[in-house]
Enzyme design. Sequence first.
Site, PDB file in Angstrom:
ATOM      1  N   LYS A  67       0.828  -1.217   0.000  1.00  0.00           N
ATOM      2  CA  LYS A  67       0.000   0.000   0.000  1.00  0.00           C
ATOM      3  C   LYS A  67       0.861   1.265   0.000  1.00  0.00           C
ATOM      4  CE  LYS A  67      -4.134   1.789   2.212  1.00  0.00           C
ATOM      5  NZ  LYS A  67      -5.311   1.302   1.535  1.00  0.00           N
ATOM      6  N   HIS A 111     -20.738  10.334   0.658  1.00  0.00           N
ATOM      7  CA  HIS A 111     -21.179   9.035   1.185  1.00  0.00           C
ATOM      8  C   HIS A 111     -22.707   8.954   1.086  1.00  0.00           C
ATOM      9  CE1 HIS A 111     -20.785   5.392   3.553  1.00  0.00           C
ATOM     10  NE2 HIS A 111     -21.827   5.804   4.256  1.00  0.00           N
TER      11      HIS A 111
HETATM   12  C1  GRF Z   1     -21.949   7.096  -4.666  1.00  0.00           C
HETATM   13  O1  GRF Z   1     -23.151   6.615  -4.160  1.00  0.00           O
HETATM   14  C2  GRF Z   1     -21.098   7.700  -3.586  1.00  0.00           C
HETATM   15  O2  GRF Z   1     -21.845   8.302  -2.566  1.00  0.00           O
HETATM   16  C3  GRF Z   1     -20.380   6.484  -3.029  1.00  0.00           C
HETATM   17  O3  GRF Z   1     -20.100   5.704  -4.171  1.00  0.00           O
HETATM   18  C4  GRF Z   1     -21.056   5.976  -5.186  1.00  0.00           C
HETATM   19  C5  GRF Z   1     -20.301   6.380  -6.411  1.00  0.00           C
HETATM   20  O4  GRF Z   1     -21.155   6.552  -7.521  1.00  0.00           O
HETATM   21  N1  GRF Z   1     -19.218   6.858  -2.258  1.00  0.00           N
HETATM   22  P1  GRF Z   1     -20.626   7.198  -8.855  1.00  0.00           P
HETATM   23  O5  GRF Z   1     -19.418   6.367  -9.291  1.00  0.00           O
HETATM   24  O6  GRF Z   1     -20.253   8.618  -8.569  1.00  0.00           O
HETATM   25  O7  GRF Z   1     -21.753   7.096  -9.838  1.00  0.00           O
END
Ligand code: GRF
Length: 189
Positions: A67, A111
Site C-alpha cells: 500500500k 457518502h
Molecule cells: C456514490 O453513491 C457515492 O456516494 C459512493 O459511491 C457511489 C459512487 O457513484 N461513495 P458514482 O461512481 O459517482 O456514480
Amino acid sequence: MIKKNCAVFISGRGSNLESLIKEADNDNFPIQIKLIISDNINAIGLKFSKTFNIDSYPIDYSSFKNKKEFEQNLLNKLRNKNIELICLAGFMQILSSEFITSFSGPILNIHPSLLPKYKGLNTHQRALDNNDKVAGCTVHFVSEELDSGEIILQKSLKINENETAETLMNRVLRLEHQAYPEAIKQIFS
Ligand code: GRF
C-alpha cells in the site's frame, strides 16, 4: 477567479465525477478537474476522461509491492499535476493516515447515507431494514477513521412506501449530484 486544481478519485460508474466536471465548467465554480484517478483500470467512469478531455491515471493496486508504494506513486502523480484538492467519488480504496497527512490540501468524500448512520457499504438496504423514514447523503472531510471526518453538508429525502434499495439508491444519487458541488462552493467561498 483562480480555480483550485482538483483530482477526482473513482472506482466505477463516475456519475458524481461527471456532475463535478459539468459544474466546474462554470466560470464561478471554485475548482477545475485536472485529473481523474481510478484504482480500477476498467472503471466505466474513465470514459469521462475522453469525453471531457481530462487527464486520467488508471492505477492498478496489485502491481505495487504494498500500500505504501501504491500511495507514494499516487502522491507523486498529484504533486506533478499540482493538485490542491482531492474529491473521492466512489473510490473503493481506504487511504492510509500517512497519505492523508502527506497530501497538502483538503480531501473530501461523498457518502450515500446521513452520517454518522451507516458508515461503510450497503447503506440503502440498511436504512430500509431499520424502517428509517428519511435517507440522504453526506459530503465530509476525509479523516483517518472511515466515513467519520467533519461533515460539510447533508441532503435528505423521505423514504417512500414500497421503496427498494435500488429506487432509494437512484433517488439519493440525484441528491449527491447536487450536494457535492454545493459543498465545494461552501468551503471555497
Ligand atoms: C456514490 O453513491 C457515492 O456516494 C459512493 O459511491 C457511489 C459512487 O457513484 N461513495 P458514482 O461512481 O459517482 O456514480
